[in-house]
Design a protein around this motif. Structure first.
Motif, PDB file in Angstrom:
ATOM      1  N   LYS A 337       0.836  -1.201   0.000  1.00  0.00           N
ATOM      2  CA  LYS A 337       0.000   0.000   0.000  1.00  0.00           C
ATOM      3  C   LYS A 337       0.873   1.253   0.000  1.00  0.00           C
ATOM      4  O   LYS A 337       0.668   2.190  -0.755  1.00  0.00           O
ATOM      5  N   TRP A 338       1.870   1.251   0.886  1.00  0.00           N
ATOM      6  CA  TRP A 338       2.793   2.380   1.009  1.00  0.00           C
ATOM      7  C   TRP A 338       3.486   2.654  -0.310  1.00  0.00           C
ATOM      8  O   TRP A 338       3.548   3.779  -0.795  1.00  0.00           O
ATOM      9  N   ASN A 339       3.962   1.556  -0.918  1.00  0.00           N
ATOM     10  CA  ASN A 339       4.668   1.691  -2.175  1.00  0.00           C
ATOM     11  C   ASN A 339       3.740   2.223  -3.258  1.00  0.00           C
ATOM     12  O   ASN A 339       4.134   3.057  -4.081  1.00  0.00           O
ATOM     13  N   THR A 340       2.493   1.776  -3.262  1.00  0.00           N
ATOM     14  CA  THR A 340       1.516   2.257  -4.235  1.00  0.00           C
ATOM     15  C   THR A 340       1.306   3.763  -4.085  1.00  0.00           C
ATOM     16  O   THR A 340       1.299   4.519  -5.058  1.00  0.00           O
ATOM     17  N   ILE A 341       1.165   4.173  -2.832  1.00  0.00           N
ATOM     18  CA  ILE A 341       0.943   5.609  -2.584  1.00  0.00           C
ATOM     19  C   ILE A 341       2.124   6.424  -3.079  1.00  0.00           C
ATOM     20  O   ILE A 341       1.978   7.434  -3.778  1.00  0.00           O
ATOM     21  N   MET A 342       3.334   5.966  -2.729  1.00  0.00           N
ATOM     22  CA  MET A 342       4.520   6.747  -3.048  1.00  0.00           C
ATOM     23  C   MET A 342       4.842   6.760  -4.535  1.00  0.00           C
ATOM     24  O   MET A 342       5.312   7.764  -5.062  1.00  0.00           O
ATOM     25  N   THR A 343       4.666   5.631  -5.206  1.00  0.00           N
ATOM     26  CA  THR A 343       5.138   5.559  -6.591  1.00  0.00           C
ATOM     27  C   THR A 343       4.038   5.741  -7.616  1.00  0.00           C
ATOM     28  O   THR A 343       4.313   6.092  -8.753  1.00  0.00           O
ATOM     29  N   VAL A 344       2.792   5.505  -7.239  1.00  0.00           N
ATOM     30  CA  VAL A 344       1.725   5.608  -8.229  1.00  0.00           C
ATOM     31  C   VAL A 344       0.778   6.778  -7.947  1.00  0.00           C
ATOM     32  O   VAL A 344       0.582   7.654  -8.784  1.00  0.00           O
ATOM     33  N   ILE A 345       0.240   6.797  -6.736  1.00  0.00           N
ATOM     34  CA  ILE A 345      -0.837   7.754  -6.478  1.00  0.00           C
ATOM     35  C   ILE A 345      -0.318   9.184  -6.353  1.00  0.00           C
ATOM     36  O   ILE A 345      -0.802  10.094  -7.038  1.00  0.00           O
ATOM     37  N   LEU A 346       0.689   9.404  -5.502  1.00  0.00           N
ATOM     38  CA  LEU A 346       1.176  10.771  -5.315  1.00  0.00           C
ATOM     39  C   LEU A 346       1.704  11.384  -6.605  1.00  0.00           C
ATOM     40  O   LEU A 346       1.351  12.517  -6.938  1.00  0.00           O
ATOM     41  N   PRO A 347       2.549  10.682  -7.387  1.00  0.00           N
ATOM     42  CA  PRO A 347       2.996  11.297  -8.641  1.00  0.00           C
ATOM     43  C   PRO A 347       1.831  11.651  -9.558  1.00  0.00           C
ATOM     44  O   PRO A 347       1.836  12.715 -10.186  1.00  0.00           O
ATOM     45  N   ALA A 348       0.819  10.787  -9.616  1.00  0.00           N
ATOM     46  CA  ALA A 348      -0.310  11.096 -10.495  1.00  0.00           C
ATOM     47  C   ALA A 348      -1.105  12.283  -9.982  1.00  0.00           C
ATOM     48  O   ALA A 348      -1.691  13.040 -10.756  1.00  0.00           O
ATOM     49  N   ALA A 349      -1.115  12.457  -8.651  1.00  0.00           N
ATOM     50  CA  ALA A 349      -1.902  13.541  -8.071  1.00  0.00           C
ATOM     51  C   ALA A 349      -1.117  14.842  -7.962  1.00  0.00           C
ATOM     52  O   ALA A 349      -1.680  15.889  -7.638  1.00  0.00           O
ATOM     53  N   LEU A 350       0.191  14.757  -8.220  1.00  0.00           N
ATOM     54  CA  LEU A 350       1.075  15.904  -7.950  1.00  0.00           C
ATOM     55  C   LEU A 350       0.627  17.213  -8.603  1.00  0.00           C
ATOM     56  O   LEU A 350       0.620  18.250  -7.924  1.00  0.00           O
ATOM     57  N   PRO A 351       0.242  17.208  -9.890  1.00  0.00           N
ATOM     58  CA  PRO A 351      -0.177  18.497 -10.470  1.00  0.00           C
ATOM     59  C   PRO A 351      -1.302  19.150  -9.682  1.00  0.00           C
ATOM     60  O   PRO A 351      -1.262  20.352  -9.415  1.00  0.00           O
ATOM     61  N   GLY A 352      -2.284  18.362  -9.274  1.00  0.00           N
ATOM     62  CA  GLY A 352      -3.411  18.915  -8.503  1.00  0.00           C
ATOM     63  C   GLY A 352      -2.962  19.406  -7.146  1.00  0.00           C
ATOM     64  O   GLY A 352      -3.391  20.465  -6.674  1.00  0.00           O
TER      65      GLY A 352
ATOM     66  N   MET B   1      10.739   9.811  -8.563  1.00  0.00           N
ATOM     67  CA  MET B   1      10.763  11.272  -8.438  1.00  0.00           C
ATOM     68  C   MET B   1      10.416  11.700  -7.024  1.00  0.00           C
ATOM     69  O   MET B   1      10.972  12.650  -6.491  1.00  0.00           O
ATOM     70  N   ILE B   2       9.467  10.978  -6.430  1.00  0.00           N
ATOM     71  CA  ILE B   2       9.100  11.287  -5.044  1.00  0.00           C
ATOM     72  C   ILE B   2      10.303  11.079  -4.132  1.00  0.00           C
ATOM     73  O   ILE B   2      10.562  11.873  -3.224  1.00  0.00           O
ATOM     74  N   GLU B   3      11.070  10.018  -4.450  1.00  0.00           N
ATOM     75  CA  GLU B   3      12.258   9.766  -3.627  1.00  0.00           C
ATOM     76  C   GLU B   3      13.231  10.934  -3.703  1.00  0.00           C
ATOM     77  O   GLU B   3      13.817  11.342  -2.703  1.00  0.00           O
ATOM     78  N   LEU B   4      13.321  11.468  -4.923  1.00  0.00           N
ATOM     79  CA  LEU B   4      14.194  12.627  -5.111  1.00  0.00           C
ATOM     80  C   LEU B   4      13.714  13.789  -4.239  1.00  0.00           C
ATOM     81  O   LEU B   4      14.486  14.480  -3.588  1.00  0.00           O
ATOM     82  N   MET B   5      12.388  13.944  -4.230  1.00  0.00           N
ATOM     83  CA  MET B   5      11.816  15.036  -3.429  1.00  0.00           C
ATOM     84  C   MET B   5      12.126  14.842  -1.959  1.00  0.00           C
ATOM     85  O   MET B   5      12.452  15.779  -1.239  1.00  0.00           O
ATOM     86  N   ILE B   6      12.011  13.588  -1.517  1.00  0.00           N
ATOM     87  CA  ILE B   6      12.270  13.302  -0.106  1.00  0.00           C
ATOM     88  C   ILE B   6      13.726  13.607   0.230  1.00  0.00           C
ATOM     89  O   ILE B   6      14.032  14.201   1.261  1.00  0.00           O
ATOM     90  N   LYS B   7      14.592  13.242  -0.704  1.00  0.00           N
ATOM     91  CA  LYS B   7      16.013  13.533  -0.500  1.00  0.00           C
ATOM     92  C   LYS B   7      16.223  15.041  -0.325  1.00  0.00           C
ATOM     93  O   LYS B   7      16.902  15.513   0.571  1.00  0.00           O
ATOM     94  N   LYS B   8      15.581  15.783  -1.231  1.00  0.00           N
ATOM     95  CA  LYS B   8      15.728  17.238  -1.178  1.00  0.00           C
ATOM     96  C   LYS B   8      15.188  17.788   0.134  1.00  0.00           C
ATOM     97  O   LYS B   8      15.773  18.685   0.743  1.00  0.00           O
ATOM     98  N   LEU B   9      14.074  17.207   0.560  1.00  0.00           N
ATOM     99  CA  LEU B   9      13.448  17.648   1.805  1.00  0.00           C
ATOM    100  C   LEU B   9      14.380  17.406   2.980  1.00  0.00           C
ATOM    101  O   LEU B   9      14.524  18.241   3.874  1.00  0.00           O
ATOM    102  N   LEU B  10      15.036  16.245   2.942  1.00  0.00           N
ATOM    103  CA  LEU B  10      15.974  15.900   4.017  1.00  0.00           C
ATOM    104  C   LEU B  10      17.119  16.906   4.048  1.00  0.00           C
ATOM    105  O   LEU B  10      17.510  17.394   5.108  1.00  0.00           O
ATOM    106  N   GLN B  11      17.622  17.219   2.832  1.00  0.00           N
ATOM    107  CA  GLN B  11      18.705  18.206   2.764  1.00  0.00           C
ATOM    108  C   GLN B  11      18.269  19.522   3.384  1.00  0.00           C
ATOM    109  O   GLN B  11      19.011  20.148   4.136  1.00  0.00           O
ATOM    110  N   LEU B  12      17.032  19.882   3.086  1.00  0.00           N
ATOM    111  CA  LEU B  12      16.504  21.135   3.607  1.00  0.00           C
ATOM    112  C   LEU B  12      16.442  21.113   5.126  1.00  0.00           C
ATOM    113  O   LEU B  12      16.782  22.078   5.808  1.00  0.00           O
ATOM    114  N   LEU B  13      16.009  19.973   5.657  1.00  0.00           N
ATOM    115  CA  LEU B  13      15.907  19.840   7.112  1.00  0.00           C
ATOM    116  C   LEU B  13      17.271  19.986   7.757  1.00  0.00           C
ATOM    117  O   LEU B  13      17.429  20.633   8.789  1.00  0.00           O
ATOM    118  N   ILE B  14      18.271  19.378   7.119  1.00  0.00           N
ATOM    119  CA  ILE B  14      19.627  19.488   7.658  1.00  0.00           C
ATOM    120  C   ILE B  14      20.074  20.946   7.653  1.00  0.00           C
ATOM    121  O   ILE B  14      20.614  21.458   8.632  1.00  0.00           O
TER     122      ILE B  14
END
Lengths: 448, 274
Positions: A337-352, B1-14
């Motif tokens: 579930k976590w992986n789905t949220i991070m890799t699928v759902i959030l990127p798709a929702a990011l523009p909004g 890409m989200i991982e990249l964002m998290i990395k950037k966020l961590l850098q910011l926190l530091i």
């Protein structure tokens, strides 16, 4: 319903729609055109030699050799004025006492009008306040001051039943028969030679600090403070808001508590901003003591709480808008579930999600009430990044209000106020534009 | 890409963590002033002068005397600028919080009664002003002016100027007429009076300019001489309140009004030296 009525309804709907768009466009024009035209005057204006003197003395900017030759040429014409003054002062001494007293009052008005126009006169002690060290720095103001010198405003109260009426008296008439009478036409004809107006582009208005509480100089500390506050608020609110939205949409079980939380969130979005300001003062500064005094961090936290509901709501909507099939496809491939949220759902929702963030960022930059008690001061120097935890900052929204109402010489520095308004509007526009660009790039990437 | 964002966020926190430690050093040597809008011009001018001369950062907020007192009590400012003396209640509240407010007089100020320049009235007695503000006199005709309803302008309850006015003119505990308009700063009183033909208001002497007309109170106009020798009846001191006897740069700042340059700044701003 017959076809004729339908057509009429359809047309009238179109008409109302177009009409409201036109009304909105006109309203926008009425608001934006004066902001832009007046605001630009803070940077582009006809500056006098006094402005160039001020720049050299206060900011070490400008060509000092060029300026000293300009000063020399303006002093040639000013010297005549000064000579007329000393001539008249000598003449005053020879007058009969009552006549002398009569002229003395009028003469001191002339002197102060000249001081406003040209700066300190010979024989004046050097003033402490920067505002009285220079004459008029802007040509359009100099013309107003010239009018003050040439004409005296008087009030006609011959009719005791109504308020008096203003009328102007030529000052020269008051000095008929003395040597000073020549001064008025001389100043009028030679003002340009004494002030040497030329078209000036003063970018320093954006990059300089203010001198003598916004009389001269620029608005950099305010611009910087606005950025610090808005971006600081986003740093807190954006991650929190997205996490909260993910919780609401993915993890929370529908039930009483969940719907209570959601409606609390919606209510919070409608709370007036001054309430957040008072809350920020009471909670962050007086209770949590995040800083000793008002500070950027306290202001940013307060603004963050204010924009949090909007971010949560928009992120929620964006996540809910992601097609269910995405989620199902990911889960069917054995993803967690976590992986789905991070890799699928959030990127798709990011523009909004970003859209909500952008709207909130603009709001955080423009709000005054939440920062009155938590972050904003009317005068202060630009702060470094290291000071955000301890120092309050000037910020555009608050300083516009301050200059409009509290400043002791508000009417003399309207151009600064307009410049600040334009700067604030441009900053919000810039933030929005950059976020739109980011958003476009993100969606493009997702499609590609 | 989200991982990249998290990395950037961590850098910011530091980065933020670093700035926290840096902030501990930077906090030293900032003077925070809060309070009266009347004292505002003096505080702002002093701040600019002080920063230039000693390199100590000074910030000034103009939120009203009442808020200045509250800030000092809560320990969120180093100097409270006030256009009235602290009230017994405020001093009590401060004591319970371990704050010991000490008054330092900056300058004297005459509370100028102002009307629109078109108003032919030249002076009023204290009793007349009091009656106007209590709503007993409502027309300029009653005090020798034209037939026009008087627009009474007062300040908000947070204002030290309002309190001084009540104490010196209207009398303590007097109920000001409900039709009085409330403005939140000296500047807004001035702009309201200068655009309203039949208005009356009161301003700190440093805020008066040609857009309004000063009227005499009991036949005396406020100026440097009448305020200094107390013949002008509506005179009050302006204060910088500190917590205990100040030391270091705050002490230096508080003592500015005693220096020759400080005195010059005060008089150029239109206030009267101590």
């Amino acid at each position: 319903m017959n076809i004729g009525t339908r057509k009429i309804l359809d047309r009238s709907f179109t008409a109302v729609g177009i009409g409201s768009i036109i009304v909105m466009a006109i309203a926008l024009m009425i608001v934006v055109v004066p902001i832009v035209t007046n605001g630009i005057g803070a940077v582009f204006f006809t500056g006098t030699i006094e402005h160039r003197k001020m720049l050299l003395n206060e900011f070490r900017r400008g060509d000092s050799e060029n300026l000293s030759s300009e000063v020399a040429s303006s002093e040639r014409y000013r010297a005549n004025v000064y000579n007329m003054l000393t001539g008249f002062e000598a003449e005053l001494e020879t007058m009969a006492p009552e006549k002398k007293a009569e002229y003395k009052g009028k003469y001191s008005q002339v002197r102060s009008a000249l001081q406003a126009l040209l700066g300190p006169l010979p024989g004046d002690s050097a003033p402490m306040l920067t505002r009285s060290k220079y004459g008029q720095t802007r040509w359009e103001k100099a013309e107003e001051k010239l009018h003050d010198l040439l004409y005296e405003s008087k009030w006609d109260n011959s009719n005791p039943d109504v308020m008096s009426k203003e009328y102007f008296v030529n000052r020269a008439i008051g000095f008929e028969g003395t040597s000073l009478v020549k001064l008025f036409p001389y100043v009028k004809d030679n003002l340009e030679k004494m002030l040497l107006p030329e078209f000036t582009v003063y970018w320093g208005f954006i990059t300089d600090s203010s001198v003598d509480s916004h009389f001269f100089g620029g608005i950099w500390p305010e611009i910087q403070g606005t950025f610090f506050l808005a971006i600081g608020a986003m740093l807190f609110a954006f991650p929190l808001g997205v996490v909260a939205a993910v919780y609401f949409t993915e993890y929370a079980k529908p039930g009483f508590l969940n719907s209570m939380l959601r409606s609390a969130n919606s209510t919070l979005a409608g709370v007036p901003s001054i309430v957040f300001g008072m809350f920020g003062l009471a909670f962050f500064i007086n209770t949590l003591k995040v800083s000793e005094s008002k500070s950027v961090i306290a202001g940013a936290l307060t603004l963050a709480i204010m924009i949090l509901p909007t971010i949560i709501r928009s992120a929620e909507e964006a996540i809910l808008a992601v097609p269910k099939t995405y989620r199902e496809a990911s889960l069917s491939l054995g993803s967690t579930k976590w992986n789905t949220i991070m890799t699928v759902i959030l990127p798709a929702a990011l523009p909004g999600i970003l859209t909500g963030g952008v709207i909130s960022l603009g709001r955080a930059a423009g709000e005054t009430a939440p920062i009155i008690f938590t972050a904003a001061v009317s005068v202060g120097s630009a702060i470094g990044l290291a000071d955000v935890f301890s120092s309050p900052t000037p910020a555009l929204s608050w300083n516009i209000y301050n200059l409009a109402s509290e400043h002791e010489a508000a009417s003399q520095i309207r151009h600064v106020q307009y410049g600040m308004v334009l700067a604030l509007v441009s900053i919000v526009l810039l933030l929005n534009l950059s976020a739109i660009v980011v958003r476009a790039r993100v969606s493009k990437k997702l499609k590609g | 890409m989200i991982e990249l964002m998290i990395k950037k966020l961590l850098q910011l926190l530091i980065l933020l963590a670093f700035t926290v430690t840096a902030a501990a050093n930077a906090a030293v040597g900032t003077i925070v002033i809060d309070g009266s809008t009347t004292v505002g011009p003096v505080a702002k001018t002093f701040a600019a002068y002080f920063t230039k001369k000693y390199g100590v950062r000074v910030t000034v907020s103009e939120s009203g005397s009442g808020n200045g007192a509250k800030s000092l009590i809560n320990g969120s400012c180093s100097i409270a600028a006030m256009s009235r003396a602290m009230k017994a209640g405020e001093i009590g509240a401060a004591r319970t919080k371990g704050v010991n407010p000490v008054a330092n007089i900056v300058a004297y100020d005459g509370l100028a009664m102002v009307v629109h320049p078109a108003n032919p009235v030249r002076g009023l007695s204290k009793a007349q002003i009091s009656s106007i503000y209590r709503g007993i006199i409502t027309n300029w005709r009653e005090v020798g002016g034209p037939n026009a309803r008087i627009v009474v302008i007062q300040r908000e309850s947070n204002s030290g100027t309002e309190e001084s006015f009540k104490e010196l003119v209207a009398g303590k505990g007097v109920q000001i007429t409900g039709s009085a308009e409330t403005q939140s700063s000296n500047g807004s009183v001035k702009s309201r009076v200068s655009t309203t033909l039949s208005a009356i208001g009161f301003l700190g002497l440093g805020f008066v300019d040609q857009s309004v007309k000063i009227i005499a109170v009991n036949g005396v106009l406020p100026n440097v001489i009448t305020v200094k020798n107390g013949t002008y009846p509506v005179t009050r001191p302006l204060y910088f309140y500190t917590n205990g006897q100040p030391s270091g740069s705050v002490k230096q700042f508080i003592e500015l009004p005693k220096t020759a340059e400080g005195k010059r700044m005060i008089s150029e701003l239109g206030f009267v030296n101590h």
